[in-house]
Design an enzyme around this catalytic site. Structure first.
Site, PDB file in Angstrom:
ATOM      1  N   HIS A  62      -7.906 -30.268  -9.666  1.00 35.65           N
ATOM      2  CA  HIS A  62      -8.314 -29.406 -10.780  1.00 35.65           C
ATOM      3  C   HIS A  62      -8.833 -28.046 -10.311  1.00 35.65           C
ATOM      4  O   HIS A  62      -9.358 -27.907  -9.200  1.00 35.65           O
ATOM      5  CB  HIS A  62      -9.448 -30.066 -11.572  1.00 35.65           C
ATOM      6  CG  HIS A  62      -9.086 -31.418 -12.083  1.00 35.65           C
ATOM      7  ND1 HIS A  62     -10.035 -32.368 -12.415  1.00 35.65           N
ATOM      8  CD2 HIS A  62      -7.895 -32.007 -12.345  1.00 35.65           C
ATOM      9  CE1 HIS A  62      -9.448 -33.470 -12.836  1.00 35.65           C
ATOM     10  NE2 HIS A  62      -8.138 -33.279 -12.811  1.00 35.65           N
ATOM     11  N   LYS A  72     -17.302 -24.156  -5.930  1.00 39.99           N
ATOM     12  CA  LYS A  72     -18.042 -25.417  -6.065  1.00 39.99           C
ATOM     13  C   LYS A  72     -18.726 -25.763  -4.755  1.00 39.99           C
ATOM     14  O   LYS A  72     -18.215 -25.470  -3.671  1.00 39.99           O
ATOM     15  CB  LYS A  72     -17.094 -26.557  -6.453  1.00 39.99           C
ATOM     16  CG  LYS A  72     -16.446 -26.357  -7.806  1.00 39.99           C
ATOM     17  CD  LYS A  72     -15.279 -27.276  -8.043  1.00 39.99           C
ATOM     18  CE  LYS A  72     -14.543 -26.876  -9.308  1.00 39.99           C
ATOM     19  NZ  LYS A  72     -13.263 -27.574  -9.448  1.00 39.99           N
ATOM     20  N   TYR A 132     -21.907 -31.830  -7.986  1.00 43.12           N
ATOM     21  CA  TYR A 132     -21.494 -30.504  -7.501  1.00 43.12           C
ATOM     22  C   TYR A 132     -22.027 -29.376  -8.380  1.00 43.12           C
ATOM     23  O   TYR A 132     -22.215 -29.533  -9.576  1.00 43.12           O
ATOM     24  CB  TYR A 132     -19.968 -30.400  -7.368  1.00 43.12           C
ATOM     25  CG  TYR A 132     -19.152 -30.779  -8.560  1.00 43.12           C
ATOM     26  CD1 TYR A 132     -19.018 -32.112  -8.943  1.00 43.12           C
ATOM     27  CD2 TYR A 132     -18.465 -29.831  -9.297  1.00 43.12           C
ATOM     28  CE1 TYR A 132     -18.239 -32.480 -10.035  1.00 43.12           C
ATOM     29  CE2 TYR A 132     -17.680 -30.189 -10.381  1.00 43.12           C
ATOM     30  CZ  TYR A 132     -17.578 -31.510 -10.733  1.00 43.12           C
ATOM     31  OH  TYR A 132     -16.804 -31.864 -11.813  1.00 43.12           O
ATOM     32  N   ASP A 170      -4.333 -36.497 -15.612  1.00 38.37           N
ATOM     33  CA  ASP A 170      -4.034 -36.173 -14.213  1.00 38.37           C
ATOM     34  C   ASP A 170      -2.670 -36.668 -13.752  1.00 38.37           C
ATOM     35  O   ASP A 170      -2.304 -36.498 -12.591  1.00 38.37           O
ATOM     36  CB  ASP A 170      -5.145 -36.701 -13.292  1.00 38.37           C
ATOM     37  CG  ASP A 170      -6.391 -35.832 -13.382  1.00 38.37           C
ATOM     38  OD1 ASP A 170      -7.459 -36.270 -12.912  1.00 38.37           O
ATOM     39  OD2 ASP A 170      -6.295 -34.710 -13.925  1.00 38.37           O
TER      40      ASP A 170
END
Ligand SMILES: Cc1cn([C@H]2C[C@H](O)[C@@H](COP(=O)(O)OP(=O)(O)O[C@H]3O[C@H](C)C(=O)[C@H](O)[C@H]3O)O2)c(=O)[nH]c1=O
Length: 183
Positions: A62, A72, A132, A170
């Site tokens: 992603h 991130k 994260y 996904d």
């Protein structure tokens, strides 16, 4: 804090200094000034995310496209994951190349992923809690993905295909070749 280069510009693997004593342990999980002094990256995180996944879960690959692209800072609070990123920055020699590393509650390693990377994880332990920091807000309309099993990426997800747990979303991303990177 030990910061390792990865061979990908601005992608860093961080091993924090852990202070252990008879009570347990302590470590600074992020320190803006020390990170900036070590990398030259002045990252202001605005959103923290946390997810829990069972063994064999794959989340990814992603990313968000500009103007809502996200850097991130990822780590594992419980269990172990293989963390996988793919460089989508067209002008880099590492474009289309993947980097994987084991992150676990045990090794306490962290990965800083700059904007311009697709990101995913596969859970190798019984379960894993994944945490994260993001330097841009969630923006569903700017969310994109590429197929985790795109053969051109040559990613070893470690879990046999019939044991993988993947969201319907996904399974429907384009391949890297089908995707025109805006980075
Ligand atoms: C990412 C995100 C999701 N959501 C909502 C949207 C869905 O209703 C639900 C689950 O979202 P999703 O299935 O996209 O979650 P993941 O598969 O863990 O997505 C993440 O997986 C990989 C590992 C990443 O690096 C991305 O940060 C992120 O895309 O949470 C939010 O409300 N805010 C958010 O920031």
């Amino acid at each position: 804090m030990n910061i390792e280069a990865t061979g990908f510009d601005d992608l860093y693997l961080i091993t924090p200094k852990v202070f252990e004593d008879q009570r347990g342990y302590f470590f600074e999980s992020f320190h803006h000034k020390k990170f900036r002094e070590a990398t030259g990256i002045d990252c202001d995180f605005v959103q923290d995310n946390q997810s829990r996944s069972s063994h064999g879960v794959i989340r990814g690959l992603h990313f968000q496209v500009p103007p809502m692209a996200q850097a991130k800072f990822v780590r594992v609070l419980q269990g172990e994951v293989l963390d996988v990123v793919v460089d989508l920055r067209k002008e880099k020699s590492t474009f289309g190349k993947s980097y994987s590393t084991l992150l676990s509650a045990e090794n306490k390693k962290q990965l800083f992923i700059p904007r311009g990377f697709a990101h995913g994880i596969v859970v190798l332990s019984e379960s894993a809690e994944f945490f994260y920091k993001c330097d841009n807000y969630y923006s569903p309309e700017n969310e994109r993905g590429i197929m985790y099993d795109d053969t051109s990426l040559n990613i070893d997800w470690k879990i046999e295909a019939d044991k993988r747990i993947i969201s319907d979303k996904d399974t429907k991303h384009p391949s890297l070749e089908e995707f025109t990177s805006p980075f």
